[in-house]
Design a protein around this motif. Structure first.
Motif, PDB file in Angstrom:
ATOM      1  N   ARG A   1       0.828  -1.207   0.000  1.00  0.00           N
ATOM      2  CA  ARG A   1       0.000   0.000   0.000  1.00  0.00           C
ATOM      3  C   ARG A   1       0.863   1.259   0.000  1.00  0.00           C
ATOM      4  N   GLU A   2       1.885   1.249   0.851  1.00  0.00           N
ATOM      5  CA  GLU A   2       2.758   2.421   0.957  1.00  0.00           C
ATOM      6  C   GLU A   2       3.409   2.710  -0.387  1.00  0.00           C
ATOM      7  N   TYR A   3       3.831   1.654  -1.063  1.00  0.00           N
ATOM      8  CA  TYR A   3       4.517   1.839  -2.338  1.00  0.00           C
ATOM      9  C   TYR A   3       3.567   2.428  -3.376  1.00  0.00           C
ATOM     10  N   MET A   4       2.351   1.905  -3.455  1.00  0.00           N
ATOM     11  CA  MET A   4       1.395   2.391  -4.451  1.00  0.00           C
ATOM     12  C   MET A   4       0.951   3.813  -4.126  1.00  0.00           C
ATOM     13  N   ARG A   5       0.730   4.072  -2.857  1.00  0.00           N
ATOM     14  CA  ARG A   5       0.356   5.408  -2.416  1.00  0.00           C
ATOM     15  C   ARG A   5       1.439   6.404  -2.806  1.00  0.00           C
ATOM     16  N   ALA A   6       2.703   6.012  -2.573  1.00  0.00           N
ATOM     17  CA  ALA A   6       3.815   6.903  -2.906  1.00  0.00           C
ATOM     18  C   ALA A   6       3.916   7.095  -4.417  1.00  0.00           C
ATOM     19  N   THR A   7       3.654   5.999  -5.172  1.00  0.00           N
ATOM     20  CA  THR A   7       3.772   6.078  -6.629  1.00  0.00           C
ATOM     21  C   THR A   7       2.705   6.992  -7.211  1.00  0.00           C
ATOM     22  N   PHE A   8       1.464   6.866  -6.726  1.00  0.00           N
ATOM     23  CA  PHE A   8       0.365   7.588  -7.362  1.00  0.00           C
ATOM     24  C   PHE A   8       0.011   8.905  -6.668  1.00  0.00           C
TER      25      PHE A   8
ATOM     26  N   MET B   1       4.088   7.728 -19.218  1.00  0.00           N
ATOM     27  CA  MET B   1       4.828   6.554 -19.713  1.00  0.00           C
ATOM     28  C   MET B   1       5.903   6.125 -18.726  1.00  0.00           C
ATOM     29  N   SER B   2       6.626   7.132 -18.184  1.00  0.00           N
ATOM     30  CA  SER B   2       7.689   6.768 -17.253  1.00  0.00           C
ATOM     31  C   SER B   2       7.091   6.154 -15.992  1.00  0.00           C
ATOM     32  N   LEU B   3       5.863   6.556 -15.675  1.00  0.00           N
ATOM     33  CA  LEU B   3       5.200   5.988 -14.500  1.00  0.00           C
ATOM     34  C   LEU B   3       4.931   4.508 -14.735  1.00  0.00           C
ATOM     35  N   ILE B   4       4.433   4.174 -15.927  1.00  0.00           N
ATOM     36  CA  ILE B   4       4.158   2.772 -16.241  1.00  0.00           C
ATOM     37  C   ILE B   4       5.447   1.959 -16.226  1.00  0.00           C
ATOM     38  N   ARG B   5       6.509   2.562 -16.784  1.00  0.00           N
ATOM     39  CA  ARG B   5       7.778   1.835 -16.807  1.00  0.00           C
ATOM     40  C   ARG B   5       8.270   1.592 -15.380  1.00  0.00           C
ATOM     41  N   ARG B   6       8.109   2.622 -14.527  1.00  0.00           N
ATOM     42  CA  ARG B   6       8.554   2.492 -13.140  1.00  0.00           C
ATOM     43  C   ARG B   6       7.784   1.360 -12.455  1.00  0.00           C
ATOM     44  N   ILE B   7       6.480   1.290 -12.720  1.00  0.00           N
ATOM     45  CA  ILE B   7       5.660   0.268 -12.061  1.00  0.00           C
ATOM     46  C   ILE B   7       6.054  -1.125 -12.536  1.00  0.00           C
ATOM     47  N   ILE B   8       6.204  -1.284 -13.843  1.00  0.00           N
ATOM     48  CA  ILE B   8       6.470  -2.636 -14.345  1.00  0.00           C
ATOM     49  C   ILE B   8       7.882  -3.089 -14.002  1.00  0.00           C
ATOM     50  N   ARG B   9       8.782  -2.140 -13.749  1.00  0.00           N
ATOM     51  CA  ARG B   9      10.139  -2.536 -13.371  1.00  0.00           C
ATOM     52  C   ARG B   9      10.224  -2.917 -11.901  1.00  0.00           C
ATOM     53  N   SER B  10       9.320  -2.408 -11.084  1.00  0.00           N
ATOM     54  CA  SER B  10       9.470  -2.650  -9.649  1.00  0.00           C
ATOM     55  C   SER B  10       8.768  -3.938  -9.240  1.00  0.00           C
ATOM     56  N   SER B  11       9.323  -4.567  -8.201  1.00  0.00           N
ATOM     57  CA  SER B  11       8.767  -5.831  -7.719  1.00  0.00           C
ATOM     58  C   SER B  11       7.316  -5.649  -7.281  1.00  0.00           C
ATOM     59  N   ILE B  12       7.048  -4.562  -6.568  1.00  0.00           N
ATOM     60  CA  ILE B  12       5.693  -4.388  -6.039  1.00  0.00           C
ATOM     61  C   ILE B  12       4.740  -3.981  -7.153  1.00  0.00           C
ATOM     62  N   GLY B  13       5.228  -3.204  -8.117  1.00  0.00           N
ATOM     63  CA  GLY B  13       4.405  -2.883  -9.278  1.00  0.00           C
ATOM     64  C   GLY B  13       3.948  -4.162  -9.972  1.00  0.00           C
ATOM     65  N   LYS B  14       4.877  -5.102 -10.129  1.00  0.00           N
ATOM     66  CA  LYS B  14       4.525  -6.372 -10.777  1.00  0.00           C
ATOM     67  C   LYS B  14       3.500  -7.150  -9.958  1.00  0.00           C
ATOM     68  N   LYS B  15       3.630  -7.065  -8.635  1.00  0.00           N
ATOM     69  CA  LYS B  15       2.636  -7.740  -7.785  1.00  0.00           C
ATOM     70  C   LYS B  15       1.248  -7.190  -8.062  1.00  0.00           C
ATOM     71  N   TYR B  16       1.174  -5.855  -8.157  1.00  0.00           N
ATOM     72  CA  TYR B  16      -0.128  -5.252  -8.415  1.00  0.00           C
ATOM     73  C   TYR B  16      -0.647  -5.641  -9.789  1.00  0.00           C
ATOM     74  N   ILE B  17       0.250  -5.705 -10.779  1.00  0.00           N
ATOM     75  CA  ILE B  17      -0.198  -6.095 -12.120  1.00  0.00           C
ATOM     76  C   ILE B  17      -0.741  -7.526 -12.089  1.00  0.00           C
ATOM     77  N   MET B  18      -0.028  -8.417 -11.400  1.00  0.00           N
ATOM     78  CA  MET B  18      -0.519  -9.801 -11.278  1.00  0.00           C
ATOM     79  C   MET B  18      -1.873  -9.822 -10.580  1.00  0.00           C
ATOM     80  N   ALA B  19      -1.990  -9.024  -9.527  1.00  0.00           N
ATOM     81  CA  ALA B  19      -3.225  -9.041  -8.739  1.00  0.00           C
ATOM     82  C   ALA B  19      -4.399  -8.478  -9.530  1.00  0.00           C
ATOM     83  N   VAL B  20      -4.192  -7.351 -10.221  1.00  0.00           N
ATOM     84  CA  VAL B  20      -5.299  -6.727 -10.952  1.00  0.00           C
ATOM     85  C   VAL B  20      -5.683  -7.581 -12.163  1.00  0.00           C
TER      86      VAL B  20
END
Ligand code: HEM
Ligand code: FES
Lengths: 252, 215
Positions: free
Chosen positions: A241-248, B1-20
């Protein structure tokens, strides 16, 4: 005092780049009142007396608070007892004639230095990426001038119990450090002093965690089972949650 | 675009992509199950349901493309995670004691692969190719062959196993973990996986065991 005899299969490796292998020892009589590390001390005394190289292993406080000790014992980091560090594990949990396989914590981010000793400085590097507060929090009495709801303080303290031993990484099938990072993120984000820098902290620590070569969490829960301090994966959910909150939602 | 790249590169971003993406696939799984349950009311109801779906025209086409896209993302990120995780522990343990109940999470990449192969076979069976008979007849034709029936049962069991972990896991990945509802998510997820698996598996079983089914 009751004694037991064990067969010890221990990972031996002369250096980081050397080829390692298991070496088998007969323990001789071991008092069941000994701790696991004392059992290794007995073995090492014998090895030293006969001119052999003792088994290198890490330890410091031997009272379960420093986080220096830890090996994988029969497939479990810190051995079979729940919420117990290796130094606090006692030989009464083993039976006469048991074979005990002792291996180092294994992860790409933890370089093996010698035998059972690993380099956990990756955790220190993680802390330098935001596992602290940089505001002046005053002297000890000042902490009482900031109201903190008791349940929040409890949760922060539960997370702060983490001793950074690395058992979570060792237990994780993917060698992920998310329980460690989750604990650090939580214990600071839950308190007013740490709240100020929570976005920067989450982004910085996660970025560094990925760079250091730790794996991805698959929600397999083996970390919380192995944790000698019983840190819950609720802290990983908070990290997410913290990571997503910080990202968005943050300006970081 | 850089936001999407940041998300897909990060471990937690990938977790969210898998989850969604997993959540979208789960919604599809539930609607597909609800729709296909028309089959238990006989061939006429089932054919009518199929005709109704086809009458949606362009809408169903758009949904199919979206679904394929979600599958693609889920699988792509799963493969990325798989290889990253292999690399995170180059040296294996001699002895590895797995937790008492993580065999569904441990097998996610493998059950996922089985589902992927199943989806391809399933599409060849029912989606692509010449359409000469009614939908109900098509189902009978394919599933009355013992080889196909066995393959469907096996794959559906793998699907049930996949979602038995996934249903709980996606909430944890999205940061939803609280003692207030943890038991509900945990056991609710298991029960839902069991029900979904059982109802889907009922179809090949009925075709195999009951000669009058869909006739
Ligand atoms: C209808 C089909 C599918 C459904 C309903 C589904 C559902 C899910 C769900 C809900 C999750 C949990 C996400 C999370 O942990 O946050 C998940 C994870 C996963 N899925 Fe699927 N999935 C499907 C198909 C597939 C396919 C075809 C593959 C691979 C070829 C796959 C591979 C994986 C993997 C490897 C994970 C674990 C990711 C991780 O380590 O966190 N899945 N799936
Ligand atoms: S030696 Fe300090 S925790 Fe074990």
């Amino acid at each position: 005092m009751k004694t037991i005899n064990l067969t010890l299969k221990i990972w031996r490796q002369a250096g980081p780049d050397a080829q390692g292998s298991f070496q088998t020892f007969e323990s001789g009589p071991i008092s069941i009142a000994m701790s696991f590390l004392e059992m290794l001390d007995v073995l090492n005394e014998r090895l030293i007396n006969s001119g052999d190289e003792p088994v290198a292993f890490d330890h410091d406080c031997r009272e379960g608070i420093c986080g220096m000790c830890g090996s994988v014992v029969n497939g479990e980091p810190h051995g079979p007892e729940k919420q117990t560090t290796l130094c606090q594990l006692h030989m009464r949990y083993f039976k006469d004639g048991d074979t005990i396989v002792i291996e180092p914590f294994r992860a790409k981010a933890f370089k093996l230095l010698k035998d059972l000793v690993i380099d956990r400085s990756a955790f220190d590097t993680l802390i330098t990426e935001g596992g602290y507060v940089s505001v002046n929090t005053g002297a000890a009495p000042d902490a009482n001038s900031i109201p903190v709801p008791a349940p929040k303080a409890e949760q922060a303290l539960d997370a702060a119990e983490c001793i950074g031993c690395g058992a979570c990484v060792a237990a994780c099938p993917n060698a992920s450090a998310m329980l460690f990072v989750g604990a650090k993120i939580s214990h600071l984000a839950l308190l007013p002093q740490g709240n100020l820098e929570r976005a920067k902290r989450a982004l910085g620590m996660v970025k560094k965690m990925d760079e250091l070569g730790f794996g991805n969490c698959g929600n397999e829960r083996l970390c919380e089972e192995a944790c000698p301090k019983g840190i819950s994966i609720r802290n990983i959910a908070r990290l997410n949650r913290e990571y997503m909150r910080a990202t968005f939602c943050s300006d970081e | 675009m850089s936001l999407i790249r940041r998300i897909i590169r990060s471990s937690i971003g990938k977790k969210y992509i898998m989850a969604v993406s997993g959540a979208c696939l789960s919604l599809f799984l539930l609607t597909h199950l609800a729709g296909n349950s028309a089959i238990f009311w006989g061939k006429d109801v089932y054919n009518a349901y199929a005709a109704h779906l086809h009458s949606l025209g362009i809408l169903i086409y758009i949904l199919e493309v979206l679904l394929a896209l979600v599958f693609f993302v889920h699988i792509l990120v799963a493969v990325m995670l798989y290889f990253e995780n292999l690399g995170a522990r180059p040296n294996r343990y001699e002895v590895k004691k797995n937790g008492a109940n993580n065999w569904n999470s441990r097998t996610m990449p493998y059950t996922g692969l089985i589902i992927f192969i199943f989806v391809l076979v399933h599409l060849v069976n029912f989606h692509f190719g010449e359409r000469t008979v009614t939908t109900a007849e098509m189902v009978r034709e394919v599933l009355s062959r013992p080889g196909y029936a066995a393959f469907y049962l096996f794959s559906l069991a793998a699907l049930a196993l996949h979602v038995s972990h996934g249903f709980w896991s996606m909430f944890q990945s999205m940061g939803l973990n609280h003692p207030k509802y943890n038991n509900f998510l945990r056991y609710g997820g298991l029960v839902t996986a069991l029900v979904i698996g059982a109802v889907y598996m009922l179809i090949p079983m009925l075709v195999t065991l009951n000669d009058k089914f869909l006739r």
